[in-house]
Scaffold this motif. Structure first.
Motif, PDB file in Angstrom:
ATOM      1  N   GLY A 155       0.804  -1.217   0.000  1.00 45.38           N
ATOM      2  CA  GLY A 155       0.000   0.000   0.000  1.00 45.38           C
ATOM      3  C   GLY A 155       0.833   1.260   0.000  1.00 45.38           C
ATOM      4  O   GLY A 155       0.616   2.171   0.809  1.00 45.38           O
ATOM      5  N   VAL A 156       1.811   1.313  -0.901  1.00 44.92           N
ATOM      6  CA  VAL A 156       2.659   2.503  -0.980  1.00 44.92           C
ATOM      7  C   VAL A 156       2.533   3.156  -2.358  1.00 44.92           C
ATOM      8  O   VAL A 156       2.078   2.528  -3.316  1.00 44.92           O
ATOM      9  N   GLU A 196      10.943  10.602   0.771  1.00 43.69           N
ATOM     10  CA  GLU A 196      10.587  11.046   2.134  1.00 43.69           C
ATOM     11  C   GLU A 196       9.068  11.109   2.277  1.00 43.69           C
ATOM     12  O   GLU A 196       8.507  10.611   3.246  1.00 43.69           O
ATOM     13  N   ASP A 197       8.419  11.727   1.275  1.00 45.79           N
ATOM     14  CA  ASP A 197       6.956  11.896   1.350  1.00 45.79           C
ATOM     15  C   ASP A 197       6.243  10.546   1.381  1.00 45.79           C
ATOM     16  O   ASP A 197       5.232  10.393   2.044  1.00 45.79           O
ATOM     17  N   SER A 198       6.773   9.583   0.638  1.00 49.82           N
ATOM     18  CA  SER A 198       6.062   8.305   0.514  1.00 49.82           C
ATOM     19  C   SER A 198       6.053   7.527   1.833  1.00 49.82           C
ATOM     20  O   SER A 198       5.311   6.578   1.980  1.00 49.82           O
ATOM     21  N   LYS A 205      -1.701   3.620   1.594  1.00 49.97           N
ATOM     22  CA  LYS A 205      -3.103   3.322   1.275  1.00 49.97           C
ATOM     23  C   LYS A 205      -3.768   2.568   2.421  1.00 49.97           C
ATOM     24  O   LYS A 205      -3.208   1.594   2.932  1.00 49.97           O
ATOM     25  N   PRO A 206      -4.979   3.001   2.804  1.00 51.61           N
ATOM     26  CA  PRO A 206      -5.682   2.308   3.883  1.00 51.61           C
ATOM     27  C   PRO A 206      -5.800   0.821   3.581  1.00 51.61           C
ATOM     28  O   PRO A 206      -6.071   0.433   2.449  1.00 51.61           O
ATOM     29  N   ALA A 210       1.688  -1.026   5.182  1.00 53.37           N
ATOM     30  CA  ALA A 210       2.233   0.225   5.729  1.00 53.37           C
ATOM     31  C   ALA A 210       1.176   0.929   6.594  1.00 53.37           C
ATOM     32  O   ALA A 210       1.494   1.479   7.653  1.00 53.37           O
ATOM     33  N   TRP A 211      -0.062   0.874   6.161  1.00 50.75           N
ATOM     34  CA  TRP A 211      -1.159   1.454   6.944  1.00 50.75           C
ATOM     35  C   TRP A 211      -1.224   0.803   8.334  1.00 50.75           C
ATOM     36  O   TRP A 211      -1.423   1.474   9.350  1.00 50.75           O
TER      37      TRP A 211
END
Ligand code: HEM
Length: 398
Positions: A155-156, A196-198, A205-206, A210-211
């Protein structure tokens, strides 16, 4: 009293271009030098024998990851090093606490739940590629597949150029500051902010892995900032490795029509074929530990605070451990190979990598009568990795 020896000096540079493109003569020399060698070009210790490598990986009290798993010693001021990895570059008990949270998020049930989607994505991709059966398998097949299924499951965010540049940075940065490193750093500059932002909550992503890291942070199970660090680790470590392993497996299978036929008759052995692929061409060739005090390994005296390179690729072809170590055998019992590391830090994503491989190889075995080389395979030099650059293949539909 046992007399201890000094590590045997080895003048060959494991990061030389010739070694990166063909590491096997170096591995022979490293294993022949004894349980521990001293790589004079970089003033580090190195192990390549299977037994010595297993001993180092299995003993975090004497061989710690806290100096970083790359060549440079992260604890030294001015070291050429990125921020430490919150899971990999930490010793127990802190490591065990975080690992249990990540293990729960990446549970066998979660991984099993991805199977149907991965099978579907693999089938669709292979069906599309079979319309023009000459392919460049690294980009057209393996990258296309991993970039789809890994990015969906974790979910990236995804941007192909960014991901390739970040991978090149990650796995050249863990070696010396040579030309490969400088080129990778130059190439990644436009993508550093994207990277960095990712790793921020608003970009994951929900529902994905990663969520779940961010939810664990909200629940106080992991410290603030760790969810981003884990997301960073997964983006860096989870794609290039599997792409390398799958492409190498396909290269070996394309050179052995009888093994492809054998696998078509028993497709449930696809996973074993992948394990053998990563044993043969170990994606992460080397990882490092640091000695926590003066110690001994196989009768060799080691000084405190020294970096020790564990050459996993050499251990995976040690003739004292493996029969016919340089031969690809899809039916081999590969238990104990070190492509996924060993000890406390063994790869936490290995079940996912195996599932990805099973689904892609399964889709190919069901649809492709034979898989043949359609040109020379070429290797991409990367300081830490063994990875194909190009793999031209002809897929003959059944
Ligand atoms: C063929 C594919 C892969 C290979 C060859 C591979 C290899 C490795 C190796 C050798 C280590 C141990 C490093 C060390 O001890 O210094 C490791 C650790 C790790 N891998 Fe993988 N990996 C693969 C796929 C993945 C995937 C798909 C993920 C994420 C989903 C992942 C995430 C990690 C993490 C987070 C660790 C650190 C574990 C810890 O410190 O407890 N890897 N991997």
């Amino acid at each position: 009293m046992t007399v201890l020896h000094s590590p045997s000096p080895l003048a060959i540079d494991p990061y030389g271009m010739d070694v990166l493109l063909d590491p096997y003569p170096f591995h022979d020399e490293l294993r022949a030098a004894g349980p521990v060698a001293h790589i004079t070009a970089h003033d580090v210790y190195a192990v390549g024998q299977y037994e010595a490598a297993a001993a180092v990986l299995g003993d975090w009290k004497r061989f710690s990851t806290t100096g970083g798993i790359g060549l440079a010693d992260a604890r030294k001021p001015g070291a050429n090093f990125r921020p430490l990895n919150a899971l990999l570059e930490v010793d127990p008990p802190d490591h065990a606490r975080l690992r249990s949270v990540v293990n729960r998020i990446l549970s066998p049930a979660t991984v099993r739940g991805w199977r149907a989607t991965m099978e579907h994505d693999a089938a669709q991709l292979v069906d599309r590629l079979l319309q023009d059966p000459e392919i460049e398998a690294v980009e057209d097949l393996v990258e296309a597949y991993i970039f789809k299924v890994f990015v969906d499951a974790v979910g990236v965010r995804f941007d192909r150029d960014a991901i390739l540049a970040i991978g090149a940075m990650s796995f050249n940065q863990s070696g010396p500051p040579n030309a490969l490193f400088h080129e990778a750093m130059r190439r990644v500059q436009p993508y550093l902010q994207w990277f960095e932002d990712s790793q921020r909550r608003e970009h994951v992503k929900p529902g994905g892995v990663a969520w779940q890291f961010f939810l664990a942070e909200d629940a106080g199970e992991i410290a603030p900032g760790i969810a981003s660090n884990l997301t960073r680790t997964f983006v860096r470590g989870g794609m290039d490795s599997t792409i390398a392993g799958l492409a190498s497996t396909l290269m070996h299978l394309s050179r052995s029509p009888s093994q492809w036929q054998w696998l078509r008759e028993q497709p449930s052995r696809a996973r074993g074929a992948f394990e053998e692929g990563v044993r043969m061409e170990t994606p992460f060739q080397v990882t490092y530990r640091v000695t926590t005090g003066e110690t001994e390994l196989g009768g060799v005296a080691l000084e405190a605070g020294r970096k020790v390179g564990i050459f996993l690729g050499a251990a995976n072809r040690d003739p004292l451990r493996w029969n016919d170590p340089h031969g690809y055998d899809a039916a081999r019992i590969t238990v104990g190979h070190m492509a996924f590391g060993g000890g406390d830090h063994n790869c936490i994503g290995q079940m996912m990598a195996r599932l990805e491989a099973e689904c892609l190889l399964g889709a190919l075995l069901a649809r492709v009568k034979s898989i043949e080389p359609a040109g020379a395979a070429t290797w991409r030099p990367v300081n830490q990795m063994r990875t194909l650059d190009k793999l031209p293949l002809r897929l003959v539909p059944q």
